[in-house]
Scaffold this motif. Structure first.
Motif, PDB file in Angstrom:
ATOM      1  N   CYS A  20      28.955  74.937 -17.772  1.00 35.11           N
ATOM      2  CA  CYS A  20      27.538  75.055 -17.376  1.00 35.11           C
ATOM      3  C   CYS A  20      27.361  74.821 -15.887  1.00 35.11           C
ATOM      4  CB  CYS A  20      26.669  74.091 -18.192  1.00 35.11           C
ATOM      5  SG  CYS A  20      24.904  74.350 -17.958  1.00 35.11           S
ATOM      6  N   GLY A  21      27.184  73.574 -15.481  1.00 36.95           N
ATOM      7  CA  GLY A  21      26.862  73.305 -14.077  1.00 36.95           C
ATOM      8  C   GLY A  21      27.916  73.768 -13.100  1.00 36.95           C
ATOM      9  N   ILE A  22      29.187  73.531 -13.432  1.00 38.02           N
ATOM     10  CA  ILE A  22      30.241  73.837 -12.468  1.00 38.02           C
ATOM     11  C   ILE A  22      30.471  75.337 -12.356  1.00 38.02           C
ATOM     12  CG2 ILE A  22      32.718  73.568 -12.017  1.00 38.02           C
ATOM     13  CD1 ILE A  22      32.458  70.676 -12.951  1.00 38.02           C
ATOM     14  N   ILE A  23      30.463  76.041 -13.476  1.00 40.91           N
ATOM     15  CA  ILE A  23      30.618  77.499 -13.403  1.00 40.91           C
ATOM     16  C   ILE A  23      29.405  78.131 -12.716  1.00 40.91           C
ATOM     17  CG2 ILE A  23      29.557  78.134 -15.615  1.00 40.91           C
ATOM     18  CD1 ILE A  23      31.809  80.156 -15.994  1.00 40.91           C
ATOM     19  N   THR A  24      28.245  77.500 -12.844  1.00 40.82           N
ATOM     20  CA  THR A  24      27.047  78.025 -12.186  1.00 40.82           C
ATOM     21  C   THR A  24      27.157  77.921 -10.673  1.00 40.82           C
ATOM     22  OG1 THR A  24      25.631  77.511 -14.079  1.00 40.82           O
ATOM     23  CG2 THR A  24      24.548  77.763 -11.944  1.00 40.82           C
ATOM     24  N   ILE A  79      37.296  84.588 -17.477  1.00 41.37           N
ATOM     25  CA  ILE A  79      38.022  84.752 -16.219  1.00 41.37           C
ATOM     26  C   ILE A  79      37.829  83.523 -15.329  1.00 41.37           C
ATOM     27  CG2 ILE A  79      38.175  86.099 -14.085  1.00 41.37           C
ATOM     28  CD1 ILE A  79      37.294  88.536 -15.734  1.00 41.37           C
ATOM     29  N   ALA A  80      36.574  83.092 -15.221  1.00 36.51           N
ATOM     30  CA  ALA A  80      36.235  82.044 -14.261  1.00 36.51           C
ATOM     31  C   ALA A  80      36.773  80.669 -14.642  1.00 36.51           C
ATOM     32  CB  ALA A  80      34.721  81.985 -14.070  1.00 36.51           C
ATOM     33  N   ILE A  81      36.706  80.315 -15.922  1.00 30.77           N
ATOM     34  CA  ILE A  81      37.123  78.965 -16.319  1.00 30.77           C
ATOM     35  C   ILE A  81      38.629  78.749 -16.135  1.00 30.77           C
ATOM     36  CG2 ILE A  81      37.362  77.417 -18.316  1.00 30.77           C
ATOM     37  CD1 ILE A  81      34.510  78.189 -19.092  1.00 30.77           C
ATOM     38  N   PRO A  82      39.489  79.645 -16.603  1.00 28.53           N
ATOM     39  CA  PRO A  82      40.921  79.451 -16.304  1.00 28.53           C
ATOM     40  C   PRO A  82      41.210  79.450 -14.801  1.00 28.53           C
ATOM     41  CG  PRO A  82      40.646  81.019 -18.100  1.00 28.53           C
ATOM     42  CD  PRO A  82      39.278  80.776 -17.530  1.00 28.53           C
ATOM     43  N   MET A  83      40.473  80.249 -14.038  1.00 29.57           N
ATOM     44  CA  MET A  83      40.666  80.276 -12.590  1.00 29.57           C
ATOM     45  C   MET A  83      40.334  78.919 -11.980  1.00 29.57           C
ATOM     46  SD  MET A  83      38.692  82.555  -9.706  1.00 29.57           S
ATOM     47  CE  MET A  83      37.205  81.553  -9.876  1.00 29.57           C
ATOM     48  N   MET A  84      39.203  78.325 -12.385  1.00 30.22           N
ATOM     49  CA  MET A  84      38.819  77.024 -11.844  1.00 30.22           C
ATOM     50  C   MET A  84      39.818  75.944 -12.247  1.00 30.22           C
ATOM     51  SD  MET A  84      34.640  76.943 -12.026  1.00 30.22           S
ATOM     52  CE  MET A  84      34.528  77.287 -13.785  1.00 30.22           C
ATOM     53  N   GLU A 102      42.989  76.394 -12.725  1.00 28.75           N
ATOM     54  CA  GLU A 102      44.170  76.579 -11.891  1.00 28.75           C
ATOM     55  C   GLU A 102      43.928  76.041 -10.476  1.00 28.75           C
ATOM     56  OE1 GLU A 102      47.893  77.245 -10.694  1.00 28.75           O
ATOM     57  OE2 GLU A 102      47.136  77.321 -12.753  1.00 28.75           O
ATOM     58  N   TYR A 103      42.742  76.284  -9.927  1.00 29.20           N
ATOM     59  CA  TYR A 103      42.421  75.720  -8.620  1.00 29.20           C
ATOM     60  C   TYR A 103      42.450  74.193  -8.672  1.00 29.20           C
ATOM     61  CZ  TYR A 103      40.881  80.188  -6.560  1.00 29.20           C
ATOM     62  OH  TYR A 103      40.836  81.449  -6.049  1.00 29.20           O
ATOM     63  N   TRP A 104      41.962  73.617  -9.777  1.00 31.77           N
ATOM     64  CA  TRP A 104      41.990  72.161  -9.943  1.00 31.77           C
ATOM     65  C   TRP A 104      43.427  71.667  -9.962  1.00 31.77           C
ATOM     66  CZ3 TRP A 104      43.976  69.724 -14.427  1.00 31.77           C
ATOM     67  CH2 TRP A 104      43.888  68.321 -14.401  1.00 31.77           C
ATOM     68  N   ARG A 105      44.296  72.352 -10.677  1.00 34.92           N
ATOM     69  CA  ARG A 105      45.702  71.971 -10.748  1.00 34.92           C
ATOM     70  C   ARG A 105      46.355  72.011  -9.358  1.00 34.92           C
ATOM     71  NH1 ARG A 105      47.580  74.984 -16.360  1.00 34.92           N
ATOM     72  NH2 ARG A 105      47.896  73.071 -17.557  1.00 34.92           N
ATOM     73  N   GLN A 106      45.919  72.942  -8.551  1.00 36.24           N
ATOM     74  CA  GLN A 106      46.464  73.072  -7.205  1.00 36.24           C
ATOM     75  C   GLN A 106      45.891  72.040  -6.235  1.00 36.24           C
ATOM     76  OE1 GLN A 106      45.648  77.115  -6.040  1.00 36.24           O
ATOM     77  NE2 GLN A 106      46.887  78.004  -7.681  1.00 36.24           N
ATOM     78  N   GLY A 107      44.903  71.275  -6.702  1.00 38.36           N
ATOM     79  CA  GLY A 107      44.277  70.273  -5.845  1.00 38.36           C
ATOM     80  C   GLY A 107      43.222  70.839  -4.917  1.00 38.36           C
ATOM     81  N   ARG A 108      42.823  72.096  -5.139  1.00 39.62           N
ATOM     82  CA  ARG A 108      41.857  72.743  -4.247  1.00 39.62           C
ATOM     83  C   ARG A 108      40.444  72.780  -4.814  1.00 39.62           C
ATOM     84  NH1 ARG A 108      43.589  78.350  -2.221  1.00 39.62           N
ATOM     85  NH2 ARG A 108      44.290  78.775  -4.364  1.00 39.62           N
ATOM     86  N   PHE A 109      40.266  72.308  -6.043  1.00 38.70           N
ATOM     87  CA  PHE A 109      38.946  72.310  -6.676  1.00 38.70           C
ATOM     88  C   PHE A 109      38.832  71.000  -7.471  1.00 38.70           C
ATOM     89  CE2 PHE A 109      35.758  74.012  -9.760  1.00 38.70           C
ATOM     90  CZ  PHE A 109      34.823  74.450  -8.853  1.00 38.70           C
ATOM     91  N   PRO A 110      38.609  69.885  -6.767  1.00 38.13           N
ATOM     92  CA  PRO A 110      38.696  68.554  -7.389  1.00 38.13           C
ATOM     93  C   PRO A 110      37.501  68.207  -8.280  1.00 38.13           C
ATOM     94  CG  PRO A 110      38.121  68.349  -5.075  1.00 38.13           C
ATOM     95  CD  PRO A 110      38.400  69.803  -5.301  1.00 38.13           C
ATOM     96  N   ILE A 111      37.455  68.848  -9.426  1.00 37.03           N
ATOM     97  CA  ILE A 111      36.376  68.613 -10.395  1.00 37.03           C
ATOM     98  C   ILE A 111      36.263  67.130 -10.727  1.00 37.03           C
ATOM     99  CG2 ILE A 111      35.504  69.278 -12.675  1.00 37.03           C
ATOM    100  CD1 ILE A 111      37.683  71.582 -12.499  1.00 37.03           C
ATOM    101  N   ASN A 112      37.402  66.462 -10.786  1.00 41.70           N
ATOM    102  CA  ASN A 112      37.427  65.053 -11.171  1.00 41.70           C
ATOM    103  C   ASN A 112      36.586  64.172 -10.256  1.00 41.70           C
ATOM    104  OD1 ASN A 112      39.933  66.038  -9.655  1.00 41.70           O
ATOM    105  ND2 ASN A 112      39.906  63.861  -9.107  1.00 41.70           N
TER     106      ASN A 112
END
Length: 233
Positions: A37-41, A185-190, A192-202
């Motif tokens: 919801c919020g993050i994909i938005t 498409i978007a959720i697996p992409m995000m 993967e970015y999180w795993r790379q340390g480039r999208f720190p959702i945490n």
């Protein structure tokens, strides 16, 4: 089911197959939980609705989960100028840690003037994550020529729009739902970015035991928590 239909505190839920996204089982559920919801938005608004390109500029009004996700996505997209506007100092500081090049405190007065002092010709994009009518007006006023302002929720009161301002600069105002993204498409992409340390959702998440759900709601409402995530058991 609330909102899009699947909301539930049950151990099992029935949903439309089109709304299901398969994710790697090794990804912690507390990371996956806020993505739908919020993050994909916020991220989707930048990646898909705006299609922000390297060197462009964006002003983000409100730095909750939607706004901060937009900030992170703008950094990933190579934005030159990322301006975060929020009255809470801690959130402005976090926005700068996550990629904002500038931050503005609306309590100091002239928000439009402050943004224009940073981007003299106006910004290419403005994302309003609030429902405050004055913020809709400000998001339009900070746009440069051919700029685009977007909102993700309806205003809390009637909103007059200066159509001459839009017309004279070839500007646009649009609504965005779910970031105009395709979740599969978007959720697996995000992730993967999180795993790379480039999208720190945490960095957006605060955990609560399920028994403390009332505290989670209260902290979110007060702005103490950006994205509360409940842990069951």
């Amino acid at each position: 089911g609330h909102f899009f239909g699947p909301s539930s505190f049950a151990t099992h839920a029935i949903g439309d197959a089109q709304g299901a996204v398969v994710v790697d089982k090794t990804v912690p559920l507390d990371i996956v939980a806020p993505l739908g919801c919020g993050i994909i938005t916020g991220a989707g608004a930048v990646f898909y609705a705006f299609g922000l390109k390297p060197g462009q500029s964006i002003a983000v009004f409100g730095t909750g989960s939607v706004g901060l996700s937009a900030v992170m996505a703008a950094k990933l997209s190579g934005a030159q100028t990322i301006i975060a506007i929020d009255p809470i100092a801690e959130r402005r500081a976090l926005a700068e840690e996550l990629g904002a090049t500038h931050s503005v405190d609306p309590a100091e007065g002239n928000v439009v003037g402050a943004v224009r002092a940073i981007a003299a010709d106006g910004v290419r994009f403005a994302l309003n994550t609030t429902n405050v009518a004055a913020v809709y007006q400000a998001s339009l006023a900070v746009l440069g020529m051919q700029g685009e302002a977007a909102f993700v929720t309806a205003p809390a009161e009637p909103l007059p729009v200066n159509l001459q301002h839009l017309l004279s600069g070839g500007r646009a105002l649009r609504g965005i739902i779910q970031g105009s993204a395709v979740p599969r498409i978007a959720i697996p992409m995000m992730i993967e970015y999180w795993r790379q340390g480039r999208f720190p959702i945490n960095r957006l998440i605060t955990h609560y035991d399920f028994a403390d759900i009332a505290s989670a709601f209260a902290d979110c409402e007060a702005g103490r928590t950006i994205k509360p995530v409940l842990r069951m058991g």
